[in-house]
Write an enzyme that holds these catalytic residues in place. Structure first.
Site, short mmCIF file in Angstrom:
data_model
loop_
_atom_site.label_atom_id
_atom_site.label_comp_id
_atom_site.label_asym_id
_atom_site.label_seq_id
_atom_site.Cartn_x
_atom_site.Cartn_y
_atom_site.Cartn_z
N VAL A 1 0.84 -1.21 0.00
CA VAL A 1 0.00 0.00 0.00
C VAL A 1 0.87 1.25 0.00
O VAL A 1 0.59 2.22 -0.71
CB VAL A 1 -0.98 0.00 1.19
CG1 VAL A 1 -1.79 1.29 1.24
CG2 VAL A 1 -1.92 -1.19 1.11
N CYS A 2 1.97 1.23 0.75
CA CYS A 2 2.86 2.39 0.80
C CYS A 2 3.47 2.67 -0.57
O CYS A 2 3.57 3.82 -0.99
CB CYS A 2 3.97 2.17 1.82
SG CYS A 2 3.36 2.02 3.52
N THR A 3 3.87 1.63 -1.26
CA THR A 3 4.44 1.80 -2.60
C THR A 3 3.41 2.41 -3.53
O THR A 3 3.70 3.36 -4.25
CB THR A 3 4.95 0.45 -3.14
OG1 THR A 3 5.99 -0.02 -2.28
CG2 THR A 3 5.46 0.58 -4.55
#
Length: 161
Positions: free
Chosen positions: A53-55
């Site tokens: 999700v961060c990517t």
């Protein structure tokens, strides 16, 4: 510390960060919130370099960086990872905005978004040119993130104040 309220001064800080240059070089320097007065700052706190999700979140901000810049805003990503991790992440994903290393978790604590034993709550703060919190989103569960459209609407609202 509690999460800063809308209309209150954003907690100031200085953190080391990395910035990937257009030529592929990486600049490591200090980033101080108070030194960037005069322009809005979007603080994107994210749990980890290279997590799914961060990517997706940071790559979407990088793709839309011109939209943030249209409002004169700087985008800074912040998490606990060290500078080497941030550099690897920035190079691999072509992230052209600063990634700041809050390795001692002091900034996360100052913003009230620490999750004991789990890290941090995925959060975005829009700080105006005077250092005032004008918008925030603190996720209970960080499985989604605030998109560029949502954040740039808040940046647009700053110009109408």
């Amino acid at each position: 510390m509690p999460v800063p309220e809308i209309g209150t001064p954003a907690p100031d800080f200085t953190l080391r960060g990395v910035l990937l240059g257009d030529d592929g070089s990486v600049d490591r320097q200090d980033y101080s919130l108070s030194a960037h007065r005069g322009a809005p700052v979007v603080l994107a706190f994210y749990p980890g370099d290279e997590s799914a999700v961060c990517t997706k979140q940071l790559c979407s901000y990088a793709s839309d960086l011109d939209r943030f810049r249209d409002f004169g805003a700087n985008v800074w990503g912040v998490n606990f990872s060290d500078l080497d991790s941030h550099e690897h992440f920035a190079r691999k994903r072509d992230l052209r905005f600063p990634l700041l290393a809050d390795t001692d978790r002091s900034v996360v604590r100052a913003y009230g978004i620490q999750m004991p034993g789990l890290g941090l709550k995925r959060s975005v703060f829009v700080i105006d040119a005077d250092g005032i919190v004008r918008w925030k989103h603190v996720a209970r569960i960080g499985l989604t993130y605030q998109d560029t459209e949502t954040i740039t609407k808040e940046l647009a609202a700053l110009t109408r104040r």
